[in-house]
Design a protein around this motif. Structure first.
Motif, mmCIF file in Angstrom:
data_model
loop_
_atom_site.group_PDB
_atom_site.id
_atom_site.type_symbol
_atom_site.label_atom_id
_atom_site.label_comp_id
_atom_site.label_asym_id
_atom_site.label_seq_id
_atom_site.Cartn_x
_atom_site.Cartn_y
_atom_site.Cartn_z
ATOM 1 N N TYR A 93 48.585 76.474 51.380
ATOM 2 C CA TYR A 93 49.152 75.042 51.318
ATOM 3 C C TYR A 93 49.462 74.685 52.747
ATOM 4 O O TYR A 93 49.849 75.673 53.549
ATOM 5 C CB TYR A 93 50.559 75.476 50.384
ATOM 6 N N ASP A 94 49.914 73.404 52.676
ATOM 7 C CA ASP A 94 50.185 72.822 54.032
ATOM 8 C C ASP A 94 51.898 73.164 53.779
ATOM 9 O O ASP A 94 52.726 72.577 52.917
ATOM 10 C CB ASP A 94 50.100 71.318 54.130
ATOM 11 N N MET A 95 52.451 73.791 54.722
ATOM 12 C CA MET A 95 53.899 74.223 54.501
ATOM 13 C C MET A 95 54.764 73.524 55.749
ATOM 14 O O MET A 95 54.315 73.298 56.763
ATOM 15 C CB MET A 95 54.170 75.668 54.954
ATOM 16 N N SER A 96 55.871 72.861 55.268
ATOM 17 C CA SER A 96 56.580 71.845 56.039
ATOM 18 C C SER A 96 58.099 71.949 56.088
ATOM 19 O O SER A 96 58.407 72.567 55.018
ATOM 20 C CB SER A 96 56.170 70.552 55.856
ATOM 21 N N TRP A 97 58.644 71.501 57.048
ATOM 22 C CA TRP A 97 60.031 71.369 57.027
ATOM 23 C C TRP A 97 60.456 69.964 57.230
ATOM 24 O O TRP A 97 59.845 69.415 58.034
ATOM 25 C CB TRP A 97 60.702 72.247 58.027
ATOM 26 N N TYR A 98 61.308 69.526 56.436
ATOM 27 C CA TYR A 98 61.689 67.993 56.656
ATOM 28 C C TYR A 98 63.194 68.189 56.510
ATOM 29 O O TYR A 98 64.000 69.124 56.378
ATOM 30 C CB TYR A 98 61.575 67.187 55.073
ATOM 31 N N ARG A 99 63.928 66.981 56.926
ATOM 32 C CA ARG A 99 65.483 67.169 57.180
ATOM 33 C C ARG A 99 65.857 65.869 56.723
ATOM 34 O O ARG A 99 64.978 64.759 56.846
ATOM 35 C CB ARG A 99 65.954 67.328 58.523
ATOM 36 N N GLN A 100 66.975 65.851 56.185
ATOM 37 C CA GLN A 100 67.784 64.345 55.698
ATOM 38 C C GLN A 100 69.140 64.349 56.045
ATOM 39 O O GLN A 100 69.787 65.254 56.004
ATOM 40 C CB GLN A 100 67.405 64.287 54.196
ATOM 41 N N THR A 101 69.711 63.232 56.473
ATOM 42 C CA THR A 101 71.053 62.696 56.639
ATOM 43 C C THR A 101 71.473 61.931 55.791
ATOM 44 O O THR A 101 70.616 61.027 55.155
ATOM 45 C CB THR A 101 71.189 62.488 58.280
ATOM 46 N N PRO A 102 72.691 61.820 55.328
ATOM 47 C CA PRO A 102 73.201 60.899 54.174
ATOM 48 C C PRO A 102 72.760 59.480 54.741
ATOM 49 O O PRO A 102 73.096 58.964 55.691
ATOM 50 C CB PRO A 102 74.821 61.120 54.264
ATOM 51 N N GLY A 103 71.977 58.709 53.716
ATOM 52 C CA GLY A 103 71.882 57.373 53.671
ATOM 53 C C GLY A 103 70.451 57.150 54.456
ATOM 54 O O GLY A 103 70.069 55.921 54.823
ATOM 55 N N LYS A 104 69.749 58.164 54.852
ATOM 56 C CA LYS A 104 68.693 57.978 55.428
ATOM 57 C C LYS A 104 67.467 58.868 54.740
ATOM 58 O O LYS A 104 67.637 59.493 53.789
ATOM 59 C CB LYS A 104 68.520 58.824 56.885
ATOM 60 N N GLU A 105 66.180 58.275 54.987
ATOM 61 C CA GLU A 105 65.083 58.946 54.249
ATOM 62 C C GLU A 105 64.959 60.438 55.034
ATOM 63 O O GLU A 105 65.034 60.482 55.988
ATOM 64 C CB GLU A 105 63.692 58.147 54.335
ATOM 65 N N ARG A 106 64.185 61.286 53.964
ATOM 66 C CA ARG A 106 63.735 62.367 54.624
ATOM 67 C C ARG A 106 62.570 62.383 55.587
ATOM 68 O O ARG A 106 61.751 61.350 55.296
ATOM 69 C CB ARG A 106 63.286 63.503 53.317
ATOM 70 N N GLU A 107 62.577 63.034 56.608
ATOM 71 C CA GLU A 107 62.006 62.808 57.732
ATOM 72 C C GLU A 107 61.229 64.127 58.012
ATOM 73 O O GLU A 107 61.769 65.387 57.842
ATOM 74 C CB GLU A 107 62.385 62.353 59.158
ATOM 75 N N LEU A 108 59.941 64.246 58.392
ATOM 76 C CA LEU A 108 59.022 65.310 58.532
ATOM 77 C C LEU A 108 59.308 65.903 59.839
ATOM 78 O O LEU A 108 59.290 65.225 61.058
ATOM 79 C CB LEU A 108 57.701 65.087 58.604
ATOM 80 N N VAL A 109 59.642 67.194 60.022
ATOM 81 C CA VAL A 109 60.105 67.830 61.201
ATOM 82 C C VAL A 109 58.654 68.797 61.803
ATOM 83 O O VAL A 109 58.631 68.354 63.129
ATOM 84 C CB VAL A 109 61.225 68.608 61.025
ATOM 85 N N ALA A 110 58.473 69.546 60.956
ATOM 86 C CA ALA A 110 57.385 70.245 61.390
ATOM 87 C C ALA A 110 56.298 70.824 60.394
ATOM 88 O O ALA A 110 57.063 70.997 59.036
ATOM 89 C CB ALA A 110 57.793 71.527 62.210
ATOM 90 N N SER A 111 54.956 70.936 60.619
ATOM 91 C CA SER A 111 54.220 71.349 59.639
ATOM 92 C C SER A 111 53.189 72.589 60.166
ATOM 93 O O SER A 111 52.971 72.315 61.329
ATOM 94 C CB SER A 111 53.358 70.254 59.073
ATOM 95 N N ILE A 112 52.919 73.430 59.436
ATOM 96 C CA ILE A 112 51.903 74.405 59.619
ATOM 97 C C ILE A 112 50.706 74.339 58.664
ATOM 98 O O ILE A 112 50.918 74.242 57.546
ATOM 99 C CB ILE A 112 52.314 75.773 59.794
ATOM 100 N N ILE A 113 49.454 73.792 58.872
ATOM 101 C CA ILE A 113 48.425 73.646 58.192
ATOM 102 C C ILE A 113 48.048 74.765 57.480
ATOM 103 O O ILE A 113 47.711 75.796 58.178
ATOM 104 C CB ILE A 113 47.301 72.935 59.008
ATOM 105 N N LYS A 114 47.400 74.318 56.186
ATOM 106 C CA LYS A 114 46.827 75.402 55.415
ATOM 107 C C LYS A 114 45.554 76.214 56.006
ATOM 108 O O LYS A 114 44.813 75.125 57.016
ATOM 109 C CB LYS A 114 46.382 74.945 54.027
ATOM 110 N N ASN A 115 45.315 77.422 55.834
ATOM 111 C CA ASN A 115 44.254 78.050 56.353
ATOM 112 C C ASN A 115 43.863 78.052 57.768
ATOM 113 O O ASN A 115 42.806 78.004 58.293
ATOM 114 C CB ASN A 115 42.888 77.540 55.746
ATOM 115 N N SER A 116 45.092 77.958 58.722
ATOM 116 C CA SER A 116 44.801 77.557 59.950
ATOM 117 C C SER A 116 46.277 78.107 60.652
ATOM 118 O O SER A 116 47.240 78.217 59.842
ATOM 119 C CB SER A 116 44.464 76.396 60.359
ATOM 120 N N ASN A 117 46.320 78.350 61.756
ATOM 121 C CA ASN A 117 47.726 78.320 62.493
ATOM 122 C C ASN A 117 47.922 77.150 63.363
ATOM 123 O O ASN A 117 48.972 77.034 64.123
ATOM 124 C CB ASN A 117 47.636 79.524 63.672
ATOM 125 N N ILE A 118 47.423 75.874 62.833
ATOM 126 C CA ILE A 118 47.623 74.632 63.598
ATOM 127 C C ILE A 118 49.040 73.858 63.071
ATOM 128 O O ILE A 118 49.423 74.082 61.808
ATOM 129 C CB ILE A 118 46.479 73.631 63.399
#
Length: 118
Positions: free
Chosen positions: A32-57
């Protein structure tokens, strides 16, 4: 049943560090592509970091590049986010996500709160 459970949030001073963990069950994190997102009140959830499936990218939002590091432990089925040099603007609820777009699958945890302040 798929579960993602985040932990490690809390309070930190500016310039400090926190390490978030995402424990998973029901998914094989390596395919799976595994990711961390974050969100503050009143704002959209934003992508912080991802690690791509089947790799260390890994990919990072510009706002955290050089400060945050995402990692994956396939044996422990966990994803971590090491956060260094924290800033007040990093304050948010952080969510773990597992995505396999080709299968139309996306799973979320319930989040862990990070507060950076004096």
């Amino acid at each position: 049943q798929v579960q993602l459970v985040e932990s490690g949030g809390g309070w930190a001073q500016p310039g400090g560090s926190l390490r978030l963990s995402c424990e998973t069950s029901g998914v094989t994190v390596s395919i799976y592509d595994m990711s961390w997102y974050r969100q503050t009140p009143g704002k959209e959830r934003e992508l912080v970091a991802s690690i791509i499936k089947n790799s260390n990218i890994s990919k990072y939002d510009d706002s955290v590049k050089g400060r945050f590091t995402i990692s994956r432990d396939n044996d422990k089925k966990t994803i971590s986010l090491q956060m260094n040099q924290l800033k007040p603007e990093d304050t948010a609820k952080y969510y773990c996500n597992a995505r396999r777009s080709s299968w139309g699958l996306s799973y979320w945890g319930k989040g862990t709160l990070v507060t950076v302040g004096q």
